[in-house]
Every structure is written in C-alpha cells, then in structure tokens.
Design an enzyme around this catalytic site. Structure first.
Site, PDB file in Angstrom:
ATOM      1  N   ASP A  28      -6.306  -7.177   4.679  1.00  0.00           N
ATOM      2  CA  ASP A  28      -7.476  -6.528   4.078  1.00  0.00           C
ATOM      3  C   ASP A  28      -8.381  -7.585   3.458  1.00  0.00           C
ATOM      4  O   ASP A  28      -9.593  -7.617   3.700  1.00  0.00           O
ATOM      5  CB  ASP A  28      -6.995  -5.534   3.006  1.00  0.00           C
ATOM      6  CG  ASP A  28      -8.155  -4.851   2.310  1.00  0.00           C
ATOM      7  OD1 ASP A  28      -9.096  -4.445   3.001  1.00  0.00           O
ATOM      8  OD2 ASP A  28      -8.115  -4.741   1.068  1.00  0.00           O
TER       9      ASP A  28
ATOM     10  N   ASP B 143     -12.355  -9.323   4.973  1.00  0.00           N
ATOM     11  CA  ASP B 143     -13.649  -9.321   4.261  1.00  0.00           C
ATOM     12  C   ASP B 143     -14.142 -10.762   4.098  1.00  0.00           C
ATOM     13  O   ASP B 143     -15.325 -11.051   4.261  1.00  0.00           O
ATOM     14  CB  ASP B 143     -13.510  -8.685   2.861  1.00  0.00           C
ATOM     15  CG  ASP B 143     -13.745  -7.167   2.872  1.00  0.00           C
ATOM     16  OD1 ASP B 143     -13.355  -6.518   3.859  1.00  0.00           O
ATOM     17  OD2 ASP B 143     -14.293  -6.646   1.890  1.00  0.00           O
TER      18      ASP B 143
ATOM     19  N   ASP C  20      -2.770 -18.362   0.474  1.00  0.00           N
ATOM     20  CA  ASP C  20      -3.744 -19.078  -0.373  1.00  0.00           C
ATOM     21  C   ASP C  20      -4.432 -20.189   0.424  1.00  0.00           C
ATOM     22  O   ASP C  20      -5.653 -20.362   0.380  1.00  0.00           O
ATOM     23  CB  ASP C  20      -3.102 -19.604  -1.672  1.00  0.00           C
ATOM     24  CG  ASP C  20      -1.715 -20.186  -1.484  1.00  0.00           C
ATOM     25  OD1 ASP C  20      -1.186 -20.160  -0.358  1.00  0.00           O
ATOM     26  OD2 ASP C  20      -1.146 -20.685  -2.483  1.00  0.00           O
TER      27      ASP C  20
ATOM     28  N   TYR D  80       0.826  -1.212   0.000  1.00  0.00           N
ATOM     29  CA  TYR D  80       0.000   0.000   0.000  1.00  0.00           C
ATOM     30  C   TYR D  80       0.859   1.261   0.000  1.00  0.00           C
ATOM     31  O   TYR D  80       0.439   2.296  -0.520  1.00  0.00           O
ATOM     32  CB  TYR D  80      -0.875   0.054   1.263  1.00  0.00           C
ATOM     33  CG  TYR D  80      -2.154  -0.740   1.207  1.00  0.00           C
ATOM     34  CD1 TYR D  80      -2.159  -2.088   0.918  1.00  0.00           C
ATOM     35  CD2 TYR D  80      -3.375  -0.120   1.473  1.00  0.00           C
ATOM     36  CE1 TYR D  80      -3.338  -2.810   0.897  1.00  0.00           C
ATOM     37  CE2 TYR D  80      -4.555  -0.830   1.458  1.00  0.00           C
ATOM     38  CZ  TYR D  80      -4.534  -2.181   1.167  1.00  0.00           C
ATOM     39  OH  TYR D  80      -5.700  -2.890   1.142  1.00  0.00           O
TER      40      TYR D  80
ATOM     41  N   LYS E   5       3.208 -15.305   2.450  1.00  0.00           N
ATOM     42  CA  LYS E   5       3.462 -16.000   1.178  1.00  0.00           C
ATOM     43  C   LYS E   5       4.980 -16.201   1.111  1.00  0.00           C
ATOM     44  O   LYS E   5       5.665 -15.737   0.182  1.00  0.00           O
ATOM     45  CB  LYS E   5       2.928 -15.138   0.007  1.00  0.00           C
ATOM     46  CG  LYS E   5       2.944 -15.826  -1.344  1.00  0.00           C
ATOM     47  CD  LYS E   5       1.859 -16.870  -1.524  1.00  0.00           C
ATOM     48  CE  LYS E   5       2.031 -17.604  -2.844  1.00  0.00           C
ATOM     49  NZ  LYS E   5       1.112 -18.743  -3.005  1.00  0.00           N
TER      50      LYS E   5
HETATM   51  C1  LIG Z   1     -10.433   1.721   1.233  1.00  0.00           C
HETATM   52  C2  LIG Z   1      -9.184   0.926   1.399  1.00  0.00           C
HETATM   53  C3  LIG Z   1      -7.999   1.829   1.255  1.00  0.00           C
HETATM   54  C4  LIG Z   1      -9.150   0.174   2.746  1.00  0.00           C
HETATM   55  C5  LIG Z   1      -7.913  -0.709   2.825  1.00  0.00           C
HETATM   56  O1  LIG Z   1      -7.608  -1.431   1.878  1.00  0.00           O
HETATM   57  O2  LIG Z   1      -7.249  -0.653   3.862  1.00  0.00           O
HETATM   58  C6  LIG Z   1     -10.340  -0.701   3.050  1.00  0.00           C
HETATM   59  O3  LIG Z   1     -10.477  -1.754   2.164  1.00  0.00           O
HETATM   60  C7  LIG Z   1     -10.249  -1.214   4.467  1.00  0.00           C
HETATM   61  O4  LIG Z   1     -10.277  -2.428   4.673  1.00  0.00           O
HETATM   62  O5  LIG Z   1     -10.201  -0.384   5.392  1.00  0.00           O
HETATM   63 MG   LIG Z   2     -10.877  -3.610   3.083  1.00  0.00          MG
END
Ligand SMILES: CC(C)[C@H](C(=O)O)[C@@H](O)C(=O)O
Ligand SMILES: [Mg+2]
Ligand SMILES: NC(=O)c1ccc[n+]([C@@H]2O[C@H](COP(=O)([O-])OP(=O)(O)OC[C@H]3O[C@@H](n4cnc5c(N)ncnc54)[C@H](O)[C@@H]3O)[C@@H](O)[C@H]2O)c1
Length: 371
Positions: free
Chosen positions: A245, A249, A221, A142, A189
């Site tokens: 990240d 999710d 993975d 990032y 990884k």
């Molecule tokens: C919006 C983006 C920059 C952010 C990240 O990747 O950190 C989001 O996905 C999160 O999880 O807070």
């Molecule tokens: Mg995110």
C-alpha cells in the site's frame, strides 16, 4: 464478447472518475462489437449513509454474479476525522476484497516519456522505469485480530500470514517476471518481523521452480529509498499488504501523479479493477480529478479477458492525450481540461483513432457521442 460488469463508484471523486472509465468501456464495446452490461451498486460512506453498512448485501451479491467489478474509491472526511467511529467506509472495501478472495493486487508503475518533466524526480533517474508491484491484499496486519481496550488506553493489530497466502501471490509474481525482465524483488522487514521471515523462506523455496528468474531481497526501509534513488532497478516487486500500500503511493511520484496509477485485484474466481488513489474529497464534484487511473483500470479489465487489442486501443488513446497535453490540473496546473473532457477525448480517440487530426484548437469535446 458479453461481459456483465458491476460498477461501484463509491465516494468523493469515485463517481466522477468511474463514469469516465464506463464511458471508455462503452466506446470500446461500440468500436469492437462487444456487449458490456453495467450494473451499479453503492459502497463506502454513501452506503453507510443509506443503510448503516459500508458493504450492503446487495452490493456483494452483484459483484459475485458479475464477470468483473469496476471500483472507484471510498472514504469521507467525516470518518477520517473521527477515530471513534465504529463503522467506516474502508471496512466496506476490505470486506469486499476478502469476500471476493482478491488476494493479489497488481499495480503497474511506469514513467511515460511525455511526462518525464512532470515528476519531481530527476528525468535521468526515471526514464524507462517500468515495474509492477504485486501487493498481497487479503492478509497481514489489515486482517489480523484488532483489539481496543474498554477504557481506550490500549490497541493492537495482529499481523499474520500463512504459507498458502504467500505461495499463491508469489507464483503470480514469478510468472509475470518470466514475461518481463526476469527479476523479482521481495520487499519485507525480515530483520525484525517473523511474518517477513516466513515470506523470505517461502519465496526462496518457490524461486527454485523458476531458475530463470533472479530473486532479490530488500528491506522495506531501504526499498522506500531505492524507489526514489534508482527505480530503474525494479521489474516485479512482491510484498505484503501494508508495505505494498505504502510503496505504491510512493511509486506514483515516478509517473507524475497518483491519478495515473491503476490496479487489478485478482483472486481465483473474481477480479476487481480499481485506481490506487482514494476518494480525494477536496476535489469532489469539481471536475478536476484525473480519470486516467480509473480508465487504465478499465484497460486492465480488458486485458484480464484477453481483449488485448482493445486494451491497447485504450492505452494508446491515453498516451495520445498525454502527448497533446489534454490532461487534468494535477499534470498541468494551467490546464483547461477537466475530468470529463479528458474522458471524452480518450473515448473519441478510441472510436476515431487517427482518422481525426487532433490538435488542441480543433477538438470539440462537446461532440462525444458516448456519455
Ligand atoms: C482505503 C484503504 C483501505 C486502501 C488500502 O489500504 O488498501 C487504499 O489505501 C488502497 O490502496 O486501496
Ligand atoms: Mg493505498
Ligand atoms: N481505494 C480506495 O478507495 C482508497 C485509497 C486510498 C485512500 N482512500 C480513502 O480516501 C480518503 C482520502 O485519502 P487520502 O487523501 O489519504 O488519499 P487520496 O488518494 O484520496 O488523495 C491524496 C492526494 O492524491 C492526489 N490525488 C488522488 N487522486 C487523484 C486523482 N484522481 N487526480 C488527481 N490527484 C489525485 C491529490 O493530491 C490528493 O490530495 C480517505 O478516506 C482514505 O481512507 C481510499
């Protein structure tokens, strides 16, 4: 306790869900006799629209002088759909995390007993699942050098990590595991990436100071698969920025909705509390977004200041709303409750607790005194 809290609602559903979290903190303040002062500033697409800058100086200054930051979400389709845009809402959030030194993003994931049926995963796989992801937040791909050639035919994002960046979050992860099931899983990884091999080397070394903690390794993975097949094996997951990240999710599927997942972003001097979801633009101003991720982030804020009883009151109220099925449509497509009503119920429950015998018929949501 007196706390000055910077509120950054941001874009999309950010303002709606953050408003509910503020409402809940106000209810906690009134019920437990604390003074919480709220000061709001803009960030993200709304800040680009107003100042051409996703993170105006005034916003950083407010955050730096506040005790904590409550963040909503940023992002707007007009930027998502324009890969050539030079200024983007996400840059505001990344710069904020970096400026505040928020290197550890702590994302708890659990299967609520009342929601086991809501997850697409099999009930017996997720029952009792409760783990925390420690995601490194200010390093990795990032933040490495970004290159786009003048003719637009070549691009590069550099992934870098230094020893100190790994050490400081690894210590946090091991200390947390000590209070839990005593297991850390490093997700990386290392079969391919030099940065991942550095993570393994440093984490292995740090583990020697925590002999009571079991350290396991999993390639990203495989980890992505294990999260679905056997999430009960995890206690504390430690990982770098981008892997964290993505798997968080993915992990939200266990709970039944990403609208339930909160996080704390912690540094040595600052702390910010944010749902893990984004600005969910399709739901903007529709009163359908789940406010619980934002409200749980507020509960993490309370815990951060050692207001444990108050944080417990918030989580108890949330659990009660889930038990009574007072939830937004992501958890019940037929739900008649929206963002505000769920927020009102949780605020009222904190103020009144079990004094009121709540059931779906006798709730008068219009009566919430805290707006
Ligand atoms: C919006 C983006 C920059 C952010 C990240 O990747 O950190 C989001 O996905 C999160 O999880 O807070
Ligand atoms: Mg995110
Ligand atoms: N921390 C952040 O501010 C953050 C995080 C992720 C994405 N984003 C940004 O948000 C925008 C939209 O991104 P996206 O669609 O990939 O991710 P998103 O998290 O906004 O939404 C993905 C899906 O998750 C569900 N969802 C998200 N929040 C919810 C809530 N509170 N209640 C119920 N359901 C919810 C919805 O089904 C939605 O379609 C983009 O601009 C992206 O960059 C910001």
């Amino acid at each position: 306790m007196i706390l000055n809290i910077a509120v950054l609602p941001g874009d999309g559903i950010g303002p709606e869900v953050t408003r509910q979290a503020v409402k809940i903190l106000k209810a906690v303040g009134e019920t437990y006799n604390h003074t919480f002062n709220f000061h709001e500033e803009i960030i993200g697409a709304v800040a680009i629209d107003k100042f051409g800058n996703p993170l105006p100086d005034k916003t950083i200054e407010l955050c730096l002088k506040s005790d904590a930051v409550l963040f909503g979400a940023i992002g707007d389709p007009k930027y998502d759909n324009d890969p050539t845009a030079k200024v983007r809402p996400e840059q505001g959030l990344l710069k904020l995390r970096k400026s505040l030194g928020l290197y550890a993003n702590i994302r708890p994931i659990k299967a609520y007993p009342t929601l086991l049926e809501k997850s697409p995963l099999k009930k017996d796989r997720i029952e009792g699942v409760d783990f925390i992801i420690f995601r490194e937040l200010t390093g990795g791909i990032y933040f490495g050098e970004k290159i786009l050639s003048d003719d637009g035919s070549y691009a590069s994002d550099l992934c870098e990590y230094s020893e100190i960046e790994i050490e400081r979050i690894a210590h946090l992860a091991f200390k947390t595991a000590r209070k839990r099931k005593k297991k850390v899983t490093l997700v990386d990884k290392a079969n391919v990436l030099e940065t991942s091999r550095l993570w393994r080397k440093i984490t292995t070394h740090i583990a020697k100071s925590y002999p009571d903690i079991q350290l396991d390794f999993l390639f990203i993975d495989n980890a992505a698969m294990q999260l679905i097949l056997n999430p009960g094996q995890f206690d504390v997951i430690l990982t770098e920025n981008m892997f964290g990240d993505i798997i968080s999710d993915e992990g939200s599927v266990i709970g039944g909705s990403i609208g339930l997942l909160a996080s704390a972003s912690i540094g040595d001097e600052n702390a910010l509390f944010e749902p893990i979801h984004g600005s969910y633009p399709q739901a903007k101003n529709k009163d359908i977004a789940n406010p619980i991720a934002s409200i749980l982030s507020a509960a993490m804020l309370l815990e951060h200041f050692k207001l444990y009883e108050e944080a417990k009151a918030v989580t108890k109220a949330i659990e009660r709303s889930l038990e009574l099925n007072i939830v937004t449509p992501d958890l019940n497509v037929e739900s008649k409750y929206g963002t505000k009503k769920v927020g009102n119920f949780i605020a009222d429950y904190i103020a009144n607790s079990d004094d009121i015998n709540y059931n779906q018929e006798n709730i008068d949501f219009g009566q919430s005194t805290i707006i």
